[in-house]
Design an enzyme around this catalytic site. Structure first.
Site, PDB file in Angstrom:
ATOM      1  N   GLU A 196       0.978  -1.176   0.051  1.00 57.98           N
ATOM      2  CA  GLU A 196      -0.028  -0.200   0.026  1.00 57.98           C
ATOM      3  C   GLU A 196       0.855   1.410  -0.091  1.00 57.98           C
ATOM      4  O   GLU A 196       1.687   1.469   1.093  1.00 57.98           O
ATOM      5  CB  GLU A 196      -1.059  -0.094   1.378  1.00 57.98           C
ATOM      6  CG  GLU A 196      -1.834  -1.067   1.472  1.00 57.98           C
ATOM      7  CD  GLU A 196      -2.745  -1.436   0.308  1.00 57.98           C
ATOM      8  OE1 GLU A 196      -3.169  -0.330  -0.035  1.00 57.98           O
ATOM      9  OE2 GLU A 196      -3.434  -2.458   0.348  1.00 57.98           O
ATOM     10  N   CYS A 250      -2.933   8.653   3.737  1.00 52.72           N
ATOM     11  CA  CYS A 250      -2.676   8.133   2.384  1.00 52.72           C
ATOM     12  C   CYS A 250      -3.824   8.126   1.320  1.00 52.72           C
ATOM     13  O   CYS A 250      -3.668   8.231   0.042  1.00 52.72           O
ATOM     14  CB  CYS A 250      -2.329   6.526   2.184  1.00 52.72           C
ATOM     15  SG  CYS A 250      -3.549   5.622   3.210  1.00 52.72           S
TER      16      CYS A 250
END
Ligand code: NAP
Length: 522
Positions: A260, A299
């Site tokens: 990720e 994020c």
């Protein structure tokens, strides 16, 4: 002198012998005081891995999915009791109370969600049948069926600094449910908060020994030692992700690797959303929220705001006005709405990224170098004022430079097709949103965004009250994105649990197939 941070490995807390002199000092994001020193020196990574393989793995695999789900439920309940201690320490990472709730309560929520999914959707068994037996012969004496069983390795989980609690728990929950012992490596700068949560988990005695180990500091030669049953789940920058993905053991042993990574998420203001409509206001609200929650260290935060060319000034004015109301300062002080970044190094990185973005546009908010935080020293704490830019959509920087802080760039588009082409220039992102009340636009945008984004939110006046927002990953929905975002797939309900299981096509007689599932011969 601060207390050194210990790792939890091979059933005991381990403090590096030279941590006071050679450990990495970690500073309070708000005051700059040393919180702790971090080092994993002296940890025998072979023993750590062996403990996961020979102690944690067998103990977890002896439990059924339902029993593991019950552990998750108990763990969620236990951690919930200790939330206040986590919030208190979390201030030192620069987080406000509402940021901490996002991190702490969000992480506990993932445990609860996986407990419920495990109890509801999985059998009270150690084996999962993935389909019905398929007859493979005319006489019905031979068939085939896909089964999923726990893999025999360890799940190495390397996390980013921005969500020290949620980041750990969102990887841990599906791994535990699948029967995989976890070795957690938090990012050094906020590892002390992860370590406090691990202390509570270990102290609770809820998990079998070896199910969870914690490595604070370097992973040393851990990755060199991994074998084909082990896995690595990484969250962090695209650059580190590339390095770890191409690690020789990961490549040679075909180790399951998920990443990720960072992401230039976008939000599109629909052509119908003119000033005065609820959608215009929702767009502005959402952009300000994404810029300021966790001081923009999310994020999934909106880095690129794609806006019809005739509405750029209206959006800039509205967002700038709202940003002027943001109160930056000591997150534990009354009235403060945005805390600090995780550390001074992180702030330096964000400032450098803002400089790069400003070369492809202009800063339209207050001077980012001038910050006057409430109840804090601007030199010692990692504070920043939110930065709004108006960028040139044709330049590369807005689509390439991630400022991992309270920073967003407004970019003009002409047509919806043009907006979709700009969105794709992020080369793969975690999350995108469109704010529109026009169904035709929504359909075109969803179809255009979906190949490039792991999650797409369509926001309008009718769903706004219940919307979970652009930036919130949810346990039941995919978290991950293609390309630059790392190509990973976390959460998504059972999907991420399957990452820790091995699928096998089993062939034999119907009675034998039934016996492999239930453990009893018919
Ligand atoms: P980072 O510098 O890439 O570090 C991420 C993690 O990798 C840290 O735990 C770091 O440990 C570890 N690491 C670095 N080099 C390693 C190596 N050679 N071997 C083993 N581990 C290693 O990223 P970060 O600065 O912590 O996080 C910020 C970035 O993460 C941002 O770019 C953000 O977009 C991204 N992020 C993505 C997501 C997502 O879900 N996609 C979520 C959060 C953050 P140390 O701290 O000890 O160096």
């Amino acid at each position: 002198m601060s207390e050194p941070l210990a790792s939890y490995a091979t059933g005991r807390w381990h403090t590096a012998p030279d941590v006071r002199t050679a450990g990495v000092p970690v500073a309070d994001a708000v005051t700059g005081e040393e919180v702790t020193r971090v080092s994993s020196a002296g940890l025998d990574m072979g023993a750590v891995l062996d403990h996961a393989h020979s102690v944690g793995g067998p103990a977890l695999r002896a439990l059924t999915f339902h029993q593991r789900a019950a552990l998750l439920k108990a763990l969620a309940g236990h951690l919930r009791e200790h939330r206040r201690e986590f919030y208190a320490l979390s201030y030192r990472t620069g987080a406000t109370l509402s940021d901490s709730k996002f991190d702490v309560d969000g992480g506990i929520g993932v445990l609860s969600a996986y407990a419920a999914i495990g109890a509801r959707e999985l059998p009270d068994d150690t084996v999962l049948a993935l389909d019905e037996p398929q007859p493979l012969g005319r006489g019905s004496t031979f068939a085939g069926q896909h089964l999923a069983v726990s893999r025999l390795g360890a799940a190495v989980q390397i996390n980013a600094y921005n969500f020290p609690v949620w980041g750990m728990l969102e990887k841990l929950a599906p791994a535990l449910l699948a029967g995989a012992p976890s070795i957690v490596k938090p990012a050094t700068v906020t590892s002390y908060l992860t370590a406090l949560v691990v202390r509570e988990i270990v102290g609770s005695g809820i998990l079998p020994e070896g199910a969870l180990q914690l490595v604070c500091g370097s992973t040393g030669d851990l990755l060199d030692r991994l074998g084909p049953q082990d896995s690595v789940a990484f969250t962090g920058s695209a650059e580190t992700g590339r390095r770890l993905r191409s690690h020789p053991s990961v490549v040679a042993e075909a180790i399951r690797f998920t990443a990720e990574a960072d992401s230039l998420n976008c939000s599109i203001l629909g052509p119908d959303a003119i000033p005065g409509t609820p959608e215009f206001d929702l767009y502005v609200d959402q952009l300000v929220t994404e810029m300021t929650v966790k001081a923009g260290q999310k994020c999934t935060a909106i880095r690129r705001a794609l806006v019809p060319a005739d509405r750029v000034d209206a959006v800039l004015d509205a967002v700038r006005g709202r940003l002027e109301e943001v109160v930056v300062g000591n997150p534990s002080s009354e009235g403060v709405t945005m805390g600090a970044l995780a550390g001074l190094d992180q702030r330096d990185d964000v400032r450098a990224a803002v400089d790069a973005l400003a070369r492809a546009g202009r800063i339209v908010s207050a001077d980012p170098d001038k910050v006057d935080p409430v109840d804090a020293d601007p030199e010692r704490g990692a504070f920043m004022t939110p930065v709004l830019l108006h960028g040139d959509p044709d330049r590369a920087e807005p689509h390439d430079v991630e400022a991992f802080g309270p920073v967003s760039t407004v970019l003009a588009y002409d047509t919806v097709a043009d907006a979709l082409a700009l969105a794709a220039r992020g080369r793969g992102s975690l999350a995108a949103s469109v704010v529109t009340a026009d169904g035709t636009v929504a359909r075109q945008v969803v179809h255009g965004l979906a190949p490039w984004h792991g999650r797409v939110l369509v926001l309008d006046r009718d769903c706004a009250a219940e919307s979970t927002g652009h930036g919130s990953p949810l346990p039941g929905l995919l978290h991950g994105g293609p390309g630059r975002a790392g190509g990973g797939a976390e959460l998504g309900g059972l999907d991420s649990m399957h990452h820790h299981l091995q699928r096998s096509a089993v062939q034999g007689g119907p009675a034998v197939l039934a016996a492999t599932r239930t453990g009893e011969l018919a």
